[in-house]
Design an enzyme around this catalytic site. Sequence first.
Site, PDB file in Angstrom:
ATOM      1  CG  ASP A 177      -2.706   2.439   5.996  1.00 59.14           C
ATOM      2  OD1 ASP A 177      -2.861   2.118   4.962  1.00 59.14           O
ATOM      3  OD2 ASP A 177      -2.901   3.605   6.551  1.00 59.14           O
ATOM      4  CG  ASP A 232      -4.346  -1.789   2.789  1.00 53.23           C
ATOM      5  OD1 ASP A 232      -4.087  -1.720   1.501  1.00 53.23           O
ATOM      6  OD2 ASP A 232      -4.119  -0.771   3.426  1.00 53.23           O
ATOM      7  CG  ASP A 267      -1.678   7.717   0.537  1.00 48.62           C
ATOM      8  OD1 ASP A 267      -0.913   8.474   0.783  1.00 48.62           O
ATOM      9  OD2 ASP A 267      -2.489   7.767  -0.303  1.00 48.62           O
ATOM     10  CG  ASP A 305      -1.629   1.204   1.499  1.00 47.95           C
ATOM     11  OD1 ASP A 305      -2.520   1.554   0.507  1.00 47.95           O
ATOM     12  OD2 ASP A 305      -1.358   1.873   2.771  1.00 47.95           O
ATOM     13  CE  LYS A 323      -5.303  -0.519  -1.728  1.00 42.90           C
ATOM     14  NZ  LYS A 323      -4.082   0.056  -0.867  1.00 42.90           N
TER      15      LYS A 323
HETATM   16  O1  LIG Z   1      -6.045   7.027  -1.688  1.00 42.06           O
HETATM   17  C1  LIG Z   1      -6.150   6.818  -0.571  1.00 42.06           C
HETATM   18  O2  LIG Z   1      -7.290   7.318   0.157  1.00 42.06           O
HETATM   19  C2  LIG Z   1      -5.506   5.627   0.156  1.00 42.06           C
HETATM   20  O3  LIG Z   1      -4.423   5.131  -0.747  1.00 42.06           O
HETATM   21  P1  LIG Z   1      -3.610   3.986  -0.209  1.00 42.06           P
HETATM   22  O4  LIG Z   1      -4.501   2.802  -0.738  1.00 42.06           O
HETATM   23  O5  LIG Z   1      -2.251   4.004  -0.607  1.00 42.06           O
HETATM   24  O6  LIG Z   1      -3.500   4.024   1.242  1.00 42.06           O
HETATM   25 MG   LIG Z   2      -2.866   3.030   2.929  1.00 40.99          MG
END
Ligand SMILES: O=C(O)COP(=O)(O)O
Ligand SMILES: [Mg+2]
Length: 225
Positions: free
Chosen positions: A175, A179, A10, A8, A152
């Site tokens: 996180d 996910d 963010d 992932d 995902k």
């Molecule tokens: O874009 C988002 O809201 C979260 O992005 P991520 O899945 O990379 O954590």
């Molecule tokens: Mg994330």
Amino acid sequence: MVPPLAVDIDGTLSRADRSIDSRVLDVLREWDAPVVVATGKALPYPVALCGFIGVPERVVAENGGVSYDRDRDRLHFHGDREAAQDVVDEYVARGHSLGWGDVDLVNRWRETEVAVSRDQPLAPLREIAEKHGLHVVDTGFAYHVKSPGMHKGRALESLVADLDYAMGDFVAVGDSANDVELLEAVGTGYAVANADDDAKAAADHVVAGAYADGFLDAVDAALAE
Ligand SMILES: O=C(O)COP(=O)(O)O
Ligand SMILES: [Mg+2]
């Protein structure tokens, strides 16, 4: 053997302010097995990140709505933006806003879902989405309106079908709620310490470190297995 890795962006490779922690770049660049960057962001972001890191562009974008493998020349779509657009159109008609301003780059290149800023009210968005048979996932960075079967984990499967690996060979690090299916679908799922309760419950291991410290903990643990 170094396992293939799905990661992932963010909250996992980034700091809380979404900036990438530079320590992760060389770890990914030198990873001796396939790397899949799996994010809620629109396709150009993970593609650019892979290019800047110097790994083959092999990504899941939009919470599983899109998967892309440059080496195999494959682009798959697993979701339908129009259905999500109907939800946010109704949300806006009720007087709310997506919260990104007039120039909305968050959704501009988004093809299979729509993202709403977390400073906007969640309850009416959830209510409208439910009426349309869609889900809202809170990533900790945005609310995403998407179809329930799009995630995902499923998108990773569409990429893995073309690789000499099985889903169970993969290690994933994440996180948040977007996910969950990924962490459940792979052989070993790691949640970083800042992960939300859903991601922690879905993971096989919760590491001590938060954000990129946690990612580095997870890859150390994966290499030691
Ligand atoms: O874009 C988002 O809201 C979260 O992005 P991520 O899945 O990379 O954590
Ligand atoms: Mg994330």
